[in-house]
Design an enzyme around this catalytic site. Structure first.
Site, PDB file in Angstrom:
ATOM      1  N   ASP A  24       0.855  -1.197   0.000  1.00 61.23           N
ATOM      2  CA  ASP A  24       0.000   0.000   0.000  1.00 61.23           C
ATOM      3  C   ASP A  24       0.889   1.244   0.000  1.00 61.23           C
ATOM      4  O   ASP A  24       1.625   1.497   0.958  1.00 61.23           O
ATOM      5  CB  ASP A  24      -0.889  -0.021   1.261  1.00 61.23           C
ATOM      6  N   ASN A  26      -0.202   4.522  -0.426  1.00 58.05           N
ATOM      7  CA  ASN A  26      -0.793   5.810  -0.020  1.00 58.05           C
ATOM      8  C   ASN A  26      -1.506   5.734   1.334  1.00 58.05           C
ATOM      9  O   ASN A  26      -2.330   6.594   1.658  1.00 58.05           O
ATOM     10  CB  ASN A  26      -1.773   6.309  -1.108  1.00 58.05           C
ATOM     11  N   ASP A  28      -3.921   3.984   2.659  1.00 59.00           N
ATOM     12  CA  ASP A  28      -5.366   3.779   2.865  1.00 59.00           C
ATOM     13  C   ASP A  28      -5.669   2.338   3.284  1.00 59.00           C
ATOM     14  O   ASP A  28      -6.820   1.941   3.360  1.00 59.00           O
ATOM     15  CB  ASP A  28      -6.156   4.152   1.599  1.00 59.00           C
ATOM     16  N   ASP A  32      -1.843  -1.269  -3.817  1.00 64.69           N
ATOM     17  CA  ASP A  32      -2.136  -0.529  -5.050  1.00 64.69           C
ATOM     18  C   ASP A  32      -0.971  -0.642  -6.042  1.00 64.69           C
ATOM     19  O   ASP A  32       0.082  -1.220  -5.729  1.00 64.69           O
ATOM     20  CB  ASP A  32      -2.408   0.944  -4.706  1.00 64.69           C
ATOM     21  N   ASP A 101      -5.518 -10.075 -15.567  1.00 66.02           N
ATOM     22  CA  ASP A 101      -6.581 -11.056 -15.353  1.00 66.02           C
ATOM     23  C   ASP A 101      -7.777 -10.677 -16.225  1.00 66.02           C
ATOM     24  O   ASP A 101      -8.218  -9.519 -16.210  1.00 66.02           O
ATOM     25  CB  ASP A 101      -6.993 -11.029 -13.866  1.00 66.02           C
ATOM     26  N   ASP A 203      -9.836 -15.998 -16.590  1.00 68.19           N
ATOM     27  CA  ASP A 203     -10.607 -16.480 -15.442  1.00 68.19           C
ATOM     28  C   ASP A 203     -11.707 -17.443 -15.898  1.00 68.19           C
ATOM     29  O   ASP A 203     -12.465 -17.129 -16.823  1.00 68.19           O
ATOM     30  CB  ASP A 203     -11.254 -15.249 -14.775  1.00 68.19           C
ATOM     31  N   GLU A 258      -7.495 -20.281 -16.631  1.00 68.46           N
ATOM     32  CA  GLU A 258      -7.790 -20.929 -15.351  1.00 68.46           C
ATOM     33  C   GLU A 258      -8.798 -22.029 -15.672  1.00 68.46           C
ATOM     34  O   GLU A 258      -9.817 -21.767 -16.307  1.00 68.46           O
ATOM     35  CB  GLU A 258      -8.393 -19.957 -14.339  1.00 68.46           C
ATOM     36  N   HIS A 331      -4.602 -17.137  -4.857  1.00 69.89           N
ATOM     37  CA  HIS A 331      -5.465 -16.301  -4.013  1.00 69.89           C
ATOM     38  C   HIS A 331      -6.780 -16.978  -3.652  1.00 69.89           C
ATOM     39  O   HIS A 331      -7.581 -16.423  -2.897  1.00 69.89           O
ATOM     40  CB  HIS A 331      -5.737 -14.982  -4.746  1.00 69.89           C
ATOM     41  N   ASP A 332      -7.011 -18.166  -4.236  1.00 69.42           N
ATOM     42  CA  ASP A 332      -8.278 -18.878  -3.984  1.00 69.42           C
ATOM     43  C   ASP A 332      -8.135 -20.056  -3.044  1.00 69.42           C
ATOM     44  O   ASP A 332      -9.132 -20.728  -2.747  1.00 69.42           O
ATOM     45  CB  ASP A 332      -8.824 -19.445  -5.306  1.00 69.42           C
TER      46      ASP A 332
HETATM   47  O1  TEU Z   1     -11.911 -18.756  -9.515  1.00 65.96           O
HETATM   48  C1  TEU Z   1     -12.746 -19.764 -10.066  1.00 65.96           C
HETATM   49  C2  TEU Z   1     -12.561 -20.956  -9.282  1.00 65.96           C
HETATM   50  O2  TEU Z   1     -12.542 -22.049  -9.754  1.00 65.96           O
HETATM   51  C3  TEU Z   1     -12.399 -20.644  -7.854  1.00 65.96           C
HETATM   52  O3  TEU Z   1     -13.606 -19.924  -7.566  1.00 65.96           O
HETATM   53  C4  TEU Z   1     -12.325 -21.815  -6.995  1.00 65.96           C
HETATM   54  O4  TEU Z   1     -13.119 -22.853  -7.505  1.00 65.96           O
HETATM   55  C5  TEU Z   1     -12.876 -21.461  -5.678  1.00 65.96           C
HETATM   56  O5  TEU Z   1     -12.495 -20.131  -5.401  1.00 65.96           O
HETATM   57  C6  TEU Z   1     -12.315 -22.393  -4.682  1.00 65.96           C
HETATM   58  O6  TEU Z   1     -12.744 -21.945  -3.432  1.00 65.96           O
HETATM   59  C7  TEU Z   1     -11.840 -17.565 -10.279  1.00 65.96           C
HETATM   60  C8  TEU Z   1     -11.020 -16.566  -9.478  1.00 65.96           C
HETATM   61  O7  TEU Z   1      -9.716 -17.084  -9.283  1.00 65.96           O
HETATM   62  C9  TEU Z   1     -11.726 -16.361  -8.156  1.00 65.96           C
HETATM   63  O8  TEU Z   1     -10.978 -15.505  -7.298  1.00 65.96           O
HETATM   64  C10 TEU Z   1     -13.087 -15.739  -8.433  1.00 65.96           C
HETATM   65  O9  TEU Z   1     -13.798 -15.642  -7.200  1.00 65.96           O
HETATM   66  C11 TEU Z   1     -13.890 -16.608  -9.414  1.00 65.96           C
HETATM   67  O10 TEU Z   1     -13.138 -17.062 -10.524  1.00 65.96           O
HETATM   68  C12 TEU Z   1     -15.036 -15.796  -9.999  1.00 65.96           C
HETATM   69  O11 TEU Z   1     -14.496 -14.846 -10.898  1.00 65.96           O
HETATM   70 CA    CA Z   2      -3.393   2.097  -1.180  1.00 68.02          CA
END
Ligand code: TEU
Ligand code: CA
Length: 554
Positions: A24, A26, A28, A32, A101, A203, A258, A331-332
């Site tokens: 971050d 700035n 907040d 970013d 993305d 995605d 993905e 991140h998922d």
């Molecule tokens: O994720 C799709 C997906 O397969 C994931 O949602 C996964 O199955 C799930 O998060 C497992 O818990 C993509 C993106 O990576 C995700 O961050 C988004 O929430 C989703 O698509 C919708 O765009």
């Molecule tokens: Ca920021």
């Protein structure tokens, strides 16, 4: 042995940034673009090549940017178009690349297209989305569940129709059958490729073609519903081919899909060298392990044997005919050292073991921000600390079924996506050096005081130092990119020993996914040299607790 076609996106290493949590600039409390710009030398020094940033477009943030309301505008929280262009130049000046993305299975319900579509039955944008009449009894058109809990259909009182949203109700699915929708999407892609970005992560791309008969789901687990109902629809390849033809084919860029629902038997239809569709995919078969009837919050058991089986089956199915990425978190999903390693006594060793795994298997490695310092899951103490719509939705679902907050917290701590979304830990200063704000958008993992970049930079035996060494090694040895693969420890439930070889050299990678020391002499030839281990001393044929050993076969 057919020679695998060479390509830059096979040889380089991807580093995934979740911008909201990276840095971050700035104050907040939200990461970013300028925060990323200030860390470009850190990334260059790490040795990674391709930076993938999660969505930074205009969005109401119902799903933290995966619900886009304007594809050509940068969300002010992240900065400006000029900031993005400066980031791109900064990467290119360092010989690095940027992929963004692309979320085009759905938009935000606040996108102008959807506002028009929902305004009336005869609006010209109505069939930009998927609207269906209720069943005769008034129930939704199908029994489909959203990825995030609840029905995948939302009823619109005004038009007395349902619209489809495979994710949240603020993420209505686009109707790719409509050529006007497809043309709008190609324009968006070309807008960004003309700015000079180096490609896209696409995605949930297997979801874009819906089965025209809209069958009810009868599968016994949610991953099977994804595979057989939501993904791999009848026109998915027509759409991808047209998209490539109308946009990507005009540039030297990378397309990584993905792939929820893409299994090893259909994968080559998407990534086969001769298909002219996607360059590679992030398949999710190993990521979905443990997801039961309603997904991750109805967990089922699995172990290392399942992970190895999936890697072996995929390598056999793809071979030299296509390409995939190798990753163990993003991140998922939970942090890989917590999910597959040991984030307690053996956190450092198992973080290095996971590093050696993703950098020596066959495929483009993708390192998720924070893995390079061994960041772990976070044990939030209250549901009020969670930010992810998936976790919160499932919590409300389970609460309705009588589950207490304490009971659900145990699952959220283990499976929640926020585990991977706590701020990057730069130092032991306030907010781990991520932000000067008094309140960040999500709490920092309390273990930042001893797990952070600065601490690693002072320690030649740190996880970070190991990542730099392993990344350098991978770049020096083409065998790790283009070589063949074979597991040598099939059937063993804590050992993962495999070889990589080509005409020039052969290596054996020995990974002990347990704290129990084991003799591995039976797996090794007599003449092997230890090139790298995550221990400070070499050993003979003993593989110690969570030891990762890279051997060169002379
Ligand atoms: O994720 C799709 C997906 O397969 C994931 O949602 C996964 O199955 C799930 O998060 C497992 O818990 C993509 C993106 O990576 C995700 O961050 C988004 O929430 C989703 O698509 C919708 O765009
Ligand atoms: Ca920021």
């Amino acid at each position: 042995m057919s020679v695998t076609e060479k390509a830059w996106w096979k040889e380089k290493i991807i580093y995934q940034i979740y911008p909201r949590s990276f840095n971050d600039s700035n104050g907040d409390g939200i990461g970013d673009l300028r925060g990323i710009i200030s860390k470009l030398d850190y990334l260059k020094n790490l040795g990674v090549d391709i930076i993938w940033i999660c969505p930074i477009y205009q969005s109401p943030n119902d799903d933290n940017g995966y619900d886009i309301s304007d594809y050509r505008a940068i969300h002010p929280e992240f900065g400006s178009l000029e900031d993005l262009e400066e980031l791109l130049k900064g990467l290119h000046d360092r010989g690095m690349k940027l992929i963004m993305d692309l979320v085009v299975n759905h938009t935000s319900d606040e996108h102008d297209f959807f506002k028009a579509s929902r305004s009336s039955l005869d609006n010209s944008y109505r069939d930009y989305y998927i609207w269906k009449k209720p069943k005769p009894d008034g129930s939704p058109p199908t029994n489909w569940m959203s990825f995030f809990g609840g029905s995948a259909w939302e009823y619109d009182e005004a038009s007395k129709e349902y619209y489809l949203h495979l994710f949240t109700k603020k993420q209505p699915d686009l109707n790719w059958e409509n050529p006007k929708v497809r043309s709008e999407i190609y324009d968006i892609i070309n807008f960004w490729l003309d700015k000079g970005i180096d490609g896209f992560r696409l995605d949930v791309i297997p979801l874009i073609s819906k089965r025209p008969d809209y069958p009810d789901a009868t599968q016994d687990t949610f991953p099977k519903v994804i595979e057989q109902i939501y993904s791999n629809g009848p026109k998915v390849h027509d759409y991808i081919k047209e998209m490539i033809d109308k946009s990507f084919s005009k540039y030297d860029v990378m397309t990584v899909g993905e792939g929820p629902g893409i299994n090893k038997d259909v994968a080559l239809q998407y990534i086969g060298n001769d298909r002219k569709e996607l360059n590679l995919i992030f398949h999710l078969d190993h990521m979905y392990l443990g997801q039961g009837e309603n997904g991750k919050y109805t967990p089922t058991p699995y172990n290392l044997l399942d992970v190895k089986r999936i890697f072996n089956e995929w390598d056999k199915a793809i071979g030299d005919e296509g390409w995939i990425s190798i990753f163990m978190d993003n991140h998922d999903f939970p942090r890989m050292v917590s999910r597959f390693g040991n984030d307690g006594q053996y956190r450092v060793k198992s973080s290095k073991l996971m590093c050696m795994l993703i950098l020596t298997l066959r495929g483009t490695p993708c390192i998720y921000q924070g893995s390079e310092i061994g960041m772990t899951n976070v044990a939030f103490k209250s549901m009020s600390e969670y930010r992810d719509v998936e976790t919160i939705n499932f919590y409300h679902e389970q609460k309705k079924l009588g589950m207490s907050e304490e009971e659900f917290l145990v699952m959220a701590n283990e499976h929640g996506r926020d585990n991977a979304r706590t701020p990057m830990q730069w130092s032991d200063e306030k907010n781990a050096g991520f932000s000067s704000s008094d309140k960040c958008w999500i709490n920092v993992n309390p273990n930042y005081t001893n797990i952070n970049v600065e601490a690693c930079q002072q320690d030649e035996n740190s996880v970070l130092a190991f990542y730099k060494t392993m990344i350098k090694l991978r770049k020096q040895v083409d065998t790790f990119v283009y070589g063949q693969y074979e597991e040598l420890s099939k059937g063993h439930n804590t050992l993962y020993i495999y070889r990589r070889w080509d005409d020039s050299s052969e290596y054996i990678i020995c990974l002990n996914f347990s704290a129990i020391e084991i003799n591995i002499a039976s797996y090794l030839p007599n003449t092997a040299t230890c090139v790298l281990t995550n221990y400070t001393s070499t050993s003979t044929n003993q593989l110690r607790a969570w030891e990762a050993k890279l051997l060169r076969i002379n």
